[in-house]
Write an enzyme that holds these catalytic residues in place. Structure first.
Site, PDB file in Angstrom:
ATOM      1  CB  VAL A 136      31.975  57.178  45.161  1.00  0.00           C
ATOM      2  CG1 VAL A 136      31.941  56.513  46.829  1.00  0.00           C
ATOM      3  CG2 VAL A 136      31.837  58.936  44.940  1.00  0.00           C
ATOM      4  CG  ASP A 188      29.285  70.297  46.486  1.00  0.00           C
ATOM      5  OD1 ASP A 188      28.376  71.097  46.643  1.00  0.00           O
ATOM      6  OD2 ASP A 188      30.185  69.846  46.214  1.00  0.00           O
TER       7      ASP A 188
END
Length: 470
Positions: free
Chosen positions: A34, A142
């Site tokens: 990220v 997830d």
């Protein structure tokens, strides 16, 4: 150019993916890296998630990525991180999302275990976001603290919807008996490679609640396989809950969330939220102050009864829609003819961006297109977001049950109402505490005022620009 190792990924800093200039790397995990990036066109920072480069060479992955990203990007919910864009450039597959400064729940849990009200609050917020996705056939796969972003005021947003599903179907990752995800939070069926549904997400959310309450996950080991076996066979170690004084009603909810068999768990997030709310009441606890607008979840209304109380807006960039409809004629300036909204649904608005409500756009512009409205937020947490409205009644306020939720503290729980009638858009204040202003003129309560293109509207201290779109 494929980028996989850390040095290659760091080389992205200073470069651009599409219109997004990479500023710095802010996180990394097994599925993605990220970056914080700057978007000059809207003068804002965003988060750019870059997936491993070798996937871009897999045709199955590319197809699944496009399909899943489009599905998730259509979801609009207060507890789901909005996706601004996704794409591929020079062998780099990326997703652009809202940048949240407050970190993740994982970061928060590194500091300390949470109080019971704090932990339950975060889990309820996550459940609300999951419920929205589940209602549109999307399973997260997830659910874990690292995928729960926290704004500074305690507002939680779920991220990474669908990434596990995308990766599970790629030719270079699928293995018999394994699932893509995080073993410590995976349900028994997911850990053994079985098909999963929304009850798998509820199990994972139960593990998150256990972690938030105790400061640790219930099952851990050196190998993912051993962790999966524990999820399959070992009872939940409730002694850790009792050691930190978790009330019995909360413990009972957690045990049902994490039942080994999906049929023994809560079957929907609505049922879970109702159970958690009741458990808090039984334990004589209340949610943190920023969530005092939450109400117990009731039974969903029939489709006919839900008209007028669903969300009224969606991000303009994705052709969002407003829902509901005007049930009577409106006369500008007449208090008695103000549209009356039905009692609000008590769940957080969940909707998919589509054109299914365009049937209510009866009034057309000279070019034959419907006259729509757009509100572009200028400040606060929602700065930079724009919302597009069909010719329907939209309620605006700070809390659950409103069609458009603006989270600023000076926005009243029920603040204003926007609607279309006779070729004009109208706005009215509904007895808000801090007032509604149009071009710095404060509206009288329940007085319908016609809007013009370019008007500046203030809902308390929150500023928006009104535009007519066709």
């Amino acid at each position: 150019m494929g980028l996989d190792n850390n040095d290659d990924l760091d080389s992205l800093v200073g470069k651009s993916l599409g219109q997004f200039r990479i500023v710095e790397r802010i996180g990394a995990g097994g599925m993605a890296t990220v970056f914080k990036a700057y978007q000059p066109t809207l003068d804002r920072y965003v988060a750019v998630k870059v997936l491993p480069a070798y996937h871009a060479q897999d045709p199955i992955f590319v197809k699944r990525f496009t399909q899943e990203a489009r599905s998730v990007a259509k979801l609009q919910h207060a507890n789901i991180v909005p996706i601004h864009e996704f794409g591929e450039q020079d062998g780099i597959t990326y997703i652009v999302m809202e940048y949240v400064e407050g970190g993740t729940l994982k970061d928060r849990l590194k500091q300390r275990a949470l109080t019971v009200p704090e932990a339950v609050d975060f889990v309820i917020q996550a459940a609300e976001g999951l419920g929205c996705a589940h209602s549109h056939g999307i399973i997260h796969r997830d659910v874990k603290p690292a995928n729960m972003l926290l704004r500074k005021d305690g507002h939680l947003l779920l991220s990474d919807f669908g990434i596990a599903k995308i990766l599970e179907g790629t030719t270079n990752l699928t293995r018999v008996g394994t699932g893509i995800g995080t073993p410590q939070y995976m349900s028994p069926e997911q850990g053994t490679g079985q098909p999963v549904d929304r009850r798998s997400d509820i199990y994972s959310l139960g593990i998150v609640l256990f972690h938030a309450l105790t400061g640790r996950v219930p099952f851990n080991a050196e190998s993912p396989l051993t962790i999966t076996v524990k999820h399959l066979n070992d009872p939940l170690p409730v002694e850790y809950l009792r050691h930190v004084g978790v009330p019995q009603p909360i413990e009972q909810v957690l045990l049902k969330m994490t039942a080994k068999a999906p049929a023994d768990r809560y079957q929907t997030t609505d049922a879970l939220i109702e159970a958690l709310t009741r458990a808090l009441t039984a334990a004589q606890l209340t949610l943190p102050r920023w969530r005092t607008g939450l109400q117990p979840v009731g039974s969903p209304a029939s489709p006919a009864d839900q008209l007028g109380v669903y969300p009224g807006a969606g991000p303009f960039a994705n052709s969002g829609v407003g829902l509901g409809r005007i049930s009577q004629s409106l006369t500008p300036g007449s208090q008695s003819m103000m549209p009356t909204a039905k009692p609000p649904m008590v769940t957080v608005p969940c909707y998919e961006l589509s054109d299914k409500w365009a049937a209510y756009d009866h009034y057309k512009a000279p070019n034959g297109r419907p006259i729509l409205a757009r509100l572009s937020l200028q400040n606060g947490y929602m700065a930079g977001r724009s919302y597009l409205f069909h010719q329907v009644v939209t309620t605006i306020g700070r809390t659950n049950g409103n069609d458009l939720i603006i989270s600023g503290r000076t926005v009243s729980r029920r603040h204003a109402r926007l609607w279309f009638e006779g070729g004009r858009w109208y706005l009215a204040d509904v007895n808000s505490a801090n007032g509604t202003l149009v071009n710095n003129l404060r509206l009288q309560p329940n007085q319908a005022v016609p809007l013009n293109d370019g008007d500046i509207i203030n809902f308390g201290d929150e500023t928006a620009v009104f535009n007519i779109v066709y």
